[in-house]
Design a protein around this motif. Structure first.
Motif, short mmCIF file in Angstrom:
data_model
loop_
_atom_site.label_atom_id
_atom_site.label_comp_id
_atom_site.label_asym_id
_atom_site.label_seq_id
_atom_site.Cartn_x
_atom_site.Cartn_y
_atom_site.Cartn_z
N HIS A 1 -5.97 11.80 -20.45
CA HIS A 1 -4.99 12.47 -21.32
C HIS A 1 -3.87 12.83 -20.60
O HIS A 1 -3.89 13.40 -19.40
CB HIS A 1 -5.40 13.69 -21.90
CG HIS A 1 -6.26 13.81 -23.28
ND1 HIS A 1 -5.84 13.61 -24.56
CD2 HIS A 1 -7.85 13.73 -23.33
CE1 HIS A 1 -6.82 13.59 -25.45
NE2 HIS A 1 -7.96 13.51 -24.54
N GLN A 2 -2.60 12.27 -21.17
CA GLN A 2 -1.35 12.60 -20.37
C GLN A 2 -0.25 13.03 -21.14
O GLN A 2 -0.51 13.27 -22.53
CB GLN A 2 -0.91 11.09 -19.82
CG GLN A 2 -1.91 10.56 -18.87
CD GLN A 2 -1.21 9.09 -18.62
OE1 GLN A 2 -0.78 8.42 -19.05
NE2 GLN A 2 -1.88 8.66 -17.30
N SER A 3 0.67 13.62 -20.54
CA SER A 3 1.92 13.99 -21.48
C SER A 3 2.44 12.81 -22.35
O SER A 3 2.34 11.83 -21.95
CB SER A 3 2.95 14.77 -20.36
OG SER A 3 2.51 15.68 -19.73
N ALA A 4 2.78 13.39 -23.64
CA ALA A 4 3.15 12.45 -24.44
C ALA A 4 4.11 13.07 -25.76
O ALA A 4 4.06 14.03 -25.93
CB ALA A 4 2.10 11.60 -25.11
N ARG A 5 4.94 12.34 -26.18
CA ARG A 5 5.59 12.49 -27.56
C ARG A 5 4.86 12.22 -28.52
O ARG A 5 4.48 10.92 -28.62
CB ARG A 5 7.14 11.88 -27.45
CG ARG A 5 8.04 12.72 -26.30
CD ARG A 5 9.46 12.11 -26.54
NE ARG A 5 10.29 12.39 -27.53
CZ ARG A 5 10.66 13.59 -27.79
NH1 ARG A 5 10.52 14.69 -27.03
NH2 ARG A 5 11.39 13.70 -29.29
N LYS A 6 4.44 13.10 -29.30
CA LYS A 6 3.93 12.97 -30.63
C LYS A 6 4.55 13.25 -31.78
O LYS A 6 5.35 14.34 -31.84
CB LYS A 6 2.70 13.50 -30.62
CG LYS A 6 1.61 13.24 -29.30
CD LYS A 6 0.37 13.98 -29.57
CE LYS A 6 -0.58 13.27 -28.38
NZ LYS A 6 -2.07 14.09 -28.51
N THR A 7 4.38 12.52 -32.87
CA THR A 7 5.02 12.90 -34.04
C THR A 7 4.05 13.62 -35.07
O THR A 7 3.04 12.69 -35.16
CB THR A 7 5.59 11.71 -34.96
OG1 THR A 7 6.58 11.28 -34.00
CG2 THR A 7 6.40 11.91 -36.31
#
Length: 276
Positions: free
Chosen positions: A217-223
């Motif tokens: 799991h990594q940092s991400a931009r999610k909608t």
């Protein structure tokens, strides 16, 4: 040990926790500075009647889940938590099992993030706690769907928008993370049961497990497609608490953005939306 000792300890520790410490309003007339029974019941997710029966010695066999919830609600130290398990006639969880305990220092940190969607998961990705804004953003989970891996392979899914590629990457990362957790806690029967159920009921999970899929799991931009405020594109970060293997998931918006405005709106209407 005698059940009355359990009841006495619960009452004593309840009296030592102020509403402010527990994140509750402190207004109104109070006979004592500590928590009311109904407030402890609310924080622990159990009935007021059951709290009363425990304190009065009329309930004799609280489950491990109830004892864990009470320890968390009372913000007990590790030593007091172990003592609470012993008073309930249970063996305190050892280091060989996935921790489900949110320490007081982690709880204080969460209190300071009240305006941010935050949830806490154990090392097997079972949700232990979610603040009201996280619940308003992502929805409220129950039963098996409290486990994020189960939910993404077998359950109701989530409000996060995915492409086929992003969904595949997420699932591979979840399987890899769960495999690492299984290697670290080989004696945890609940974890082994979760994995066996996932392998038996999801061919995709079983294939990924057998393939030795890697990922993290990594940092991400999610909608997030929210039914009341529309789409919000947010940064999602996962922080790991080293000593307990807890995962803290935090969603934030770019300051001044439309997403930040929608998140602020959700903070206002979230409770109405949930009850509606």
């Amino acid at each position: 040990m005698a059940t009355t000792e359990l009841g006495t300890a619960l009452r004593r520790w309840r009296d030592q926790v102020s509403p402010e410490t527990a994140g509750l309003p402190s207004g109104g007339h109070r006979r004592a500075a500590g928590l009311r029974r109904e407030e402890l019941a609310q924080l622990a997710g159990i009935s007021v009647d059951y709290v009363t029966r425990l304190e009065q010695g009329r309930a004799t066999n609280p489950s491990r889940q109830v004892v864990e919830a009470l320890a968390r609600a009372l913000r007990l130290t590790s030593a007091r938590r172990a003592h609470l398990f012993q008073l309930a006639g249970l063996v305190p969880p050892g280091p060989e099992k996935v921790a489900a305990y949110i320490t007081p220092n982690v709880q204080r940190m969460l209190d300071r993030l009240a305006g941010t969607p935050v949830a806490v998961f154990d090392a097997a990705w079972t949700q232990l706690l979610a603040n009201p804004l996280y619940t308003a953003l992502m929805g409220e989970w129950h039963g098996n769907d409290l486990n994020a891996v189960w939910r993404n392979f077998l359950g109701a899914g989530a409000r996060v928008r995915h492409t086929p590629e992003s969904r595949s990457a997420l699932r591979a990362a979840q399987v890899a993370d769960l495999r690492r957790t299984a290697g670290r806690y080989p004696a945890d029967r609940r974890l082994q049961h979760l994995i066996s159920q996932l392998r038996a009921r999801s061919a995709e999970f079983d294939d990924l497990w057998e393939s030795g899929a890697v990922g993290r799991h990594q940092s991400a931009r999610k909608t997030v497609d929210h039914p009341h405020v529309g789409a919000l594109t947010l940064d999602c970060d996962v922080l790991v608490v080293a000593d307990s293997d807890l995962r803290i998931m935090v969603y934030t918006a770019e300051p001044g953005s439309r997403d930040a405005e929608r998140l602020a709106l959700l903070a206002v209407i979230g409770s109405q939306a949930l009850t509606g």
